[in-house]
Design an enzyme around this catalytic site. Sequence first.
Site, PDB file in Angstrom:
ATOM      1  N   ASP A 153      -1.807  72.218  29.802  1.00 57.95           N
ATOM      2  CA  ASP A 153      -0.725  72.896  29.104  1.00 57.95           C
ATOM      3  C   ASP A 153      -0.019  71.919  28.173  1.00 57.95           C
ATOM      4  O   ASP A 153       0.182  70.750  28.531  1.00 57.95           O
ATOM      5  CB  ASP A 153       0.291  73.461  30.099  1.00 57.95           C
ATOM      6  N   ASP A 157      -1.252  82.465  35.594  1.00 62.41           N
ATOM      7  CA  ASP A 157      -2.259  81.393  35.635  1.00 62.41           C
ATOM      8  C   ASP A 157      -3.256  81.571  36.776  1.00 62.41           C
ATOM      9  O   ASP A 157      -4.284  80.883  36.812  1.00 62.41           O
ATOM     10  CB  ASP A 157      -1.576  80.020  35.805  1.00 62.41           C
ATOM     11  N   GLU A 161      14.735  76.693  25.728  1.00 64.17           N
ATOM     12  CA  GLU A 161      14.625  77.053  24.316  1.00 64.17           C
ATOM     13  C   GLU A 161      15.638  78.144  23.957  1.00 64.17           C
ATOM     14  O   GLU A 161      16.308  78.084  22.919  1.00 64.17           O
ATOM     15  CB  GLU A 161      13.205  77.541  24.005  1.00 64.17           C
ATOM     16  N   THR A 186       6.993  88.450  27.767  1.00 69.56           N
ATOM     17  CA  THR A 186       5.758  88.552  28.547  1.00 69.56           C
ATOM     18  C   THR A 186       4.644  87.841  27.786  1.00 69.56           C
ATOM     19  O   THR A 186       4.727  87.656  26.561  1.00 69.56           O
ATOM     20  CB  THR A 186       5.336  90.016  28.786  1.00 69.56           C
ATOM     21  N   ALA A 187       3.610  87.450  28.525  1.00 67.38           N
ATOM     22  CA  ALA A 187       2.490  86.755  27.890  1.00 67.38           C
ATOM     23  C   ALA A 187       1.750  87.668  26.929  1.00 67.38           C
ATOM     24  O   ALA A 187       1.070  87.193  26.011  1.00 67.38           O
ATOM     25  CB  ALA A 187       1.536  86.233  28.967  1.00 67.38           C
ATOM     26  N   GLN A 188       1.857  88.972  27.135  1.00 69.62           N
ATOM     27  CA  GLN A 188       1.152  89.914  26.256  1.00 69.62           C
ATOM     28  C   GLN A 188       1.917  90.171  24.957  1.00 69.62           C
ATOM     29  O   GLN A 188       1.351  90.129  23.868  1.00 69.62           O
ATOM     30  CB  GLN A 188       0.911  91.241  26.990  1.00 69.62           C
TER      31      GLN A 188
END
Length: 696
Positions: free
Chosen positions: A314, A536, A355, A388-390
Amino acid sequence: MSQSTGFALFDPTLVKPAIGQAFAKLNPRVQWRNPVMFVVYVGSIFTTLLGLHALHGHGEAPPLFIFSVAVWLWFTVLFANFAEALAEGRSKAQAASLRSIQKAGWAKKLQQPHHGSPWLPQESSRLRRGDVVLVEAGDMVPLDGEVIEGVASVDESAITGESAPVIRESGGDFSAVTGGTRVLSDWLVLRIGVNPGESFIDRMIRMVEGAKRQKTPNEIALNILLAALTIVFLVVTVTLLPYSLFSVQAAQSGSPVTMTALVALLVCLIPTTIGGLLSAIGVAGMSRMMQANVIATSGRAVEAAGDVDVLMLDKTGTITHGNRQATTLLPAHGQTEAQLAQVAWLASQADETPEGRSIVALAGLRLTPVARERLADSMAQAVTVPFTAQTRMSGVDLSEAGQVRRLRKGAVDAVHRHVEALGGHMPAELLRAADDVARRGSTPLVVADGPLALGVVELKDIVKTGIKERFGALRRMGIKTVMITGDNPLTAAAIAAEAGVDDFLAEATPEAKLALIRQYQQEGRLVAMTGDGTNDAPALAQADVAVAMNSGTQAAKEAANMVDLDSNPTKLLEVVETGKALLMTRGSLTTFSIANDVAKFFAIIPAIFVVTYPQLEALNIMALASPSSAILSAVIFNALVIVFLIPLALKGVRYRAIGAAALLRRNLLIYGLGGLIVPFAGIKLIDLLLVALHLA
């Protein structure tokens, strides 16, 4: 864990039990599992019987000589047992330190899975997967679980050795807690993720304290090779007896070779050094992982780490420091910085990541106190849209005058699709500004108010010092490094070039990571990766070496075959180095063991045949005093060398980041040439000592 790493190599608290275990392992049911040492074990029994027979005046050689050989053969077996017992003792001492944190206690089991629900006291040993408990300040976490509500400071020093507390909270990648840790402040609602006895610490304890340690594929293959060599030398040695009888009869002089000498020859020629230390090397490899605060749930994973040729890392926290901060607001044409700051401030209010907090701080500096107060009031009716990762974006939905304002911030392409789906378009100059930010190695986030793109927020991150040199060392060893990031390709390419990685996967989704791992595996490569989130878990389960962060989710830890108690993503590099050191140690000692045979050959062969063939005295290049002294010196050296190599087996050969060819040359020079020279010197010194003591 910190107390488990404080043992000296020959700590008395470990040596004394190991000596007892060495004798306990003389059980034939234990010895037969190691073919090489089993031959030595049988030879020890046989020579002991020959010595007893010689006491009655019917021996093939003087009783003192036969018993001397027998005693040193028994020492050879005991030293091998001691090496294994010492390695196991170190691992058990480390496991005991982990077991000490698993204290029986009581938990507050909630009747409903939310804070404020009534609770009943429940013994931690009676909890089951899926139960929900409340843990408040001062309470111990009863079992491994996941935070479903609350945020608290947790003391994990009992596991990691780090005194600084850590924050655990619901959602995100810092939601996992470990049984035996203590909550210092506030409260957490936990969903228990394991049954008693099923935590990763329990699995590790069972592995190192179990009756049998599962051998790895490479270890099994090496055992087969050693067994084959043993059979070859056994056949060769057996044929020497009829050959000797025939030679004596043909020459009408001399005497046939004795059974004691043949047993000594067999034991000295078979690879007893590596055979006696092989198990200790494997156990010590697991122990070294634990010293690095990495719990390996399988010895296969430790070994596979040494064969890895692709590392998937990563970007955030591994290659870069991971504390990206918003530094610049770049409004689109026709928009003001204040307008961009307002929407960025609102869209980031629910974003608790560093962030997100930095965007709120930067945008707040561009707003007046009155404007901030007005915006805060408008958040009262806001609906949070999580990242979300999507979707790869987050924000809020605000209801104003009967209409919904969809405020979003996120990856350029994600917001681009969002804007176009609402009927808007992304200005070309805004896309160019985002590209410029990405080329600088920063991360561009686009901010949009419904179909209107307002501008770009620049997030800066810093590549870790020295990481480029470390990747270069891995490249010299033939290991390919792949950076995984959610950034766009331009940003990823800039960071990859600065960090010196070989390849990168940009805009990574769980599906993309899984597909990339499978692609490398189809090419015959072994892949290692780290992870901490539930997303993951599929990739971790697919990887050959998977290191989950202790701070990560329960799903990630269950999918991985290693858990890093320090939750340090760069630990993967250390895991690979430890795995390679394990393989290097095994190969080096195998080379040394086989090379030893040359000196032993020159010591014993002339000794057992010189009476029949005096010309063989020319082979006595070490000028050993007598045949009996030569045989006994070789047997003694064969036993003592195991003792001298125990520290190397337990500590391992020092890892060096050089290529495979250079590594092979170096090991052949040190352990191959050393294996040829050292026995000559050692056997000669022992011979001189035996003569001085009038023992030969």
